[in-house]
Write a protein that holds these residues in place. Structure first.
Motif, PDB file in Angstrom:
ATOM      1  N   LEU A  71      39.620  19.777  23.972  1.00 18.29           N
ATOM      2  CA  LEU A  71      39.543  18.671  23.404  1.00 18.29           C
ATOM      3  C   LEU A  71      39.682  17.531  24.436  1.00 18.29           C
ATOM      4  O   LEU A  71      38.930  16.600  24.562  1.00 18.29           O
ATOM      5  N   LEU A  72      40.893  17.489  25.308  1.00 19.46           N
ATOM      6  CA  LEU A  72      40.915  16.449  26.230  1.00 19.46           C
ATOM      7  C   LEU A  72      39.822  16.553  27.356  1.00 19.46           C
ATOM      8  O   LEU A  72      39.910  15.349  27.917  1.00 19.46           O
ATOM      9  N   LYS A 121      53.518  24.168  29.661  1.00 23.30           N
ATOM     10  CA  LYS A 121      52.233  24.983  29.925  1.00 23.30           C
ATOM     11  C   LYS A 121      51.414  24.489  31.422  1.00 23.30           C
ATOM     12  O   LYS A 121      51.184  25.317  32.160  1.00 23.30           O
ATOM     13  N   ILE A 122      51.025  23.078  31.083  1.00 30.82           N
ATOM     14  CA  ILE A 122      50.159  22.560  32.203  1.00 30.82           C
ATOM     15  C   ILE A 122      50.889  21.938  33.179  1.00 30.82           C
ATOM     16  O   ILE A 122      50.097  21.925  34.171  1.00 30.82           O
ATOM     17  N   THR A 135      48.706  12.313  28.353  1.00 33.46           N
ATOM     18  CA  THR A 135      48.435  11.353  29.056  1.00 33.46           C
ATOM     19  C   THR A 135      48.197  11.460  30.412  1.00 33.46           C
ATOM     20  O   THR A 135      47.179  10.843  30.927  1.00 33.46           O
ATOM     21  N   GLU A 136      48.951  12.118  31.173  1.00 32.42           N
ATOM     22  CA  GLU A 136      48.765  12.348  32.620  1.00 32.42           C
ATOM     23  C   GLU A 136      47.656  13.321  32.947  1.00 32.42           C
ATOM     24  O   GLU A 136      46.883  13.065  33.676  1.00 32.42           O
ATOM     25  N   TYR A 137      47.361  14.128  31.911  1.00 31.82           N
ATOM     26  CA  TYR A 137      46.112  14.849  32.330  1.00 31.82           C
ATOM     27  C   TYR A 137      45.006  14.284  31.894  1.00 31.82           C
ATOM     28  O   TYR A 137      43.820  14.412  32.497  1.00 31.82           O
ATOM     29  N   GLN A 187      41.613  13.638  34.628  1.00 29.01           N
ATOM     30  CA  GLN A 187      40.206  13.935  34.287  1.00 29.01           C
ATOM     31  C   GLN A 187      39.520  12.917  34.463  1.00 29.01           C
ATOM     32  O   GLN A 187      38.376  12.742  34.922  1.00 29.01           O
ATOM     33  N   HIS A 188      39.885  11.652  34.395  1.00 31.95           N
ATOM     34  CA  HIS A 188      39.253  10.439  34.577  1.00 31.95           C
ATOM     35  C   HIS A 188      38.970  10.199  36.150  1.00 31.95           C
ATOM     36  O   HIS A 188      37.973   9.823  36.623  1.00 31.95           O
ATOM     37  N   LYS A 189      39.975  10.501  36.862  1.00 34.79           N
ATOM     38  CA  LYS A 189      39.980  10.474  38.396  1.00 34.79           C
ATOM     39  C   LYS A 189      38.659  11.460  38.816  1.00 34.79           C
ATOM     40  O   LYS A 189      38.184  11.092  39.787  1.00 34.79           O
TER      41      LYS A 189
END
Length: 329
Positions: A282-283, A315-316, A321-323, A327-329
């Protein structure tokens, strides 16, 4: 007390045979308890004031307990003796069942050897601990009847300490052998056409299964993974291991064995990982722009934002929020 023996017998037999079904003939085991129940009906119907007087007499002098008859069929002395004796008989019979089961030369190949060994060790600890406790209780009862309860109870005080130690060993063994709760799972026949359509759900949950292709539960474990991949029942916040058992039409202990022994993980870990994998989907898509973090957490099956954050970071390696920022980067 009179039901302890039958219940122990049903548990041991059910563990050995991998079934909890009772037979019609099992009603025989309840006869002593029923007789006792009928025998105490007259006492049970007495007034509360009368029972209070009886309790006061026992508190003032414990030796009077042998003179107070609360059963219509037999005396208090017989009542005290028959309980440990009957339980001891059941324990000895359970010992025989265990010996008969494991002394057999032809071992059922449909039962995983690891689970068989764990269950055998647990049953030995359980039966021996109970034998020790009941034997001590029988000595205490015999001394109390032969002498006086006040004398017998005091002289056998060390036995109480030893019984407490036996209780602790029996309880602590549950931590050493948690898999005993799964019993002896046997082969479950899975339709071939169902197995052919199955594909590994993810590399994180199937990489260890290939090692166990000779296990009689290998097909069931593949069916479970295919079901989780296709139906995604873990997205329900109240998802439990019983849901898988109902969907697979198999006992819950079979499902637990597959998850713990074949998939080599815990159900809580498996459920959390699958939910996090879905949340990552989803993210990683466009939904992260239309859903809040709380919304994605609920969509993934988490009940609270805190539990979602904790599982995600574990897990990640970063928060949701950091993930998203990555993704935007």
């Amino acid at each position: 007390m009179l039901l302890l023996g039958p219940l122990l017998f049903f548990y041991v037999r059910g563990t050995l045979n991998d079934t909890s079904i009772l037979k019609k003939s099992d009603a025989f085991h309840f006869i002593p308890a029923v007789i006792h129940l009928i025998g105490i009906v007259p006492y049970s119907l007495q007034s509360f004031a009368t029972k209070t007087q009886i309790a006061s007499r026992i508190i003032q002098n414990v030796d009077t307990i042998l003179d107070i008859n609360t059963n219509y069929f037999y005396s208090t002395t017989v009542n005290f003796i028959i309980r440990p004796v009957l339980l001891l008989v059941y324990i000895l019979y359970c010992m025989y069942l265990i010996w008969k089961r494991f002394a057999a030369k032809n071992v059922d190949q449909n039962i995983p050897k690891k689970q068989l060994l764990i269950s055998f060790r647990w049953l030995i600890i359980l039966i021996m601990s109970l034998f020790f406790i009941v034997f001590e209780f029988l000595i205490i009862t015999f001394n109390s009847v032969q002498q006086k309860p006040s004398v017998g109870l005091v002289n056998t005080y060390p036995l109480y300490i030893l019984s407490g130690a036996a209780y602790c060993i029996m309880s602590f063994s549950l931590l050493l052998f948690p898999n005993i709760l799964y019993g002896f799972p046997k082969r479950v026949v899975v339709k071939k056409e169902t197995v052919k359509k199955q594909k590994p759900s993810s590399e994180s949950h199937t990489k260890t299964v290939e090692v166990h292709e000779d296990d009689p539960f290998f097909e069931l474990s593949e069916s479970i993974q295919a079901y989780l991949q296709k139906e995604r029942p873990y997205l329900n916040a109240d998802f439990s291991i019983s849901d898988i058992a109902l969907a697979m039409h198999v006992p819950q202990n079979h499902v637990a064995y597959c998850i713990n022994s074949l998939m080599q993980t815990k159900f809580a870990t498996l459920k959390s990982d699958l939910r996090i994998d879905y949340a990552v989907e989803l993210l990683s898509g466009n939904l992260n722009e239309s859903f809040t973090i709380e919304g994605i957490a609920k969509q993934s099956g988490f009940k609270t934002r805190a539990s979602f954050y904790g599982a995600f970071k574990e897990k990640i390696g970063m928060t949701p929020t950091e993930y998203i920022a990555e993704q935007h980067k």
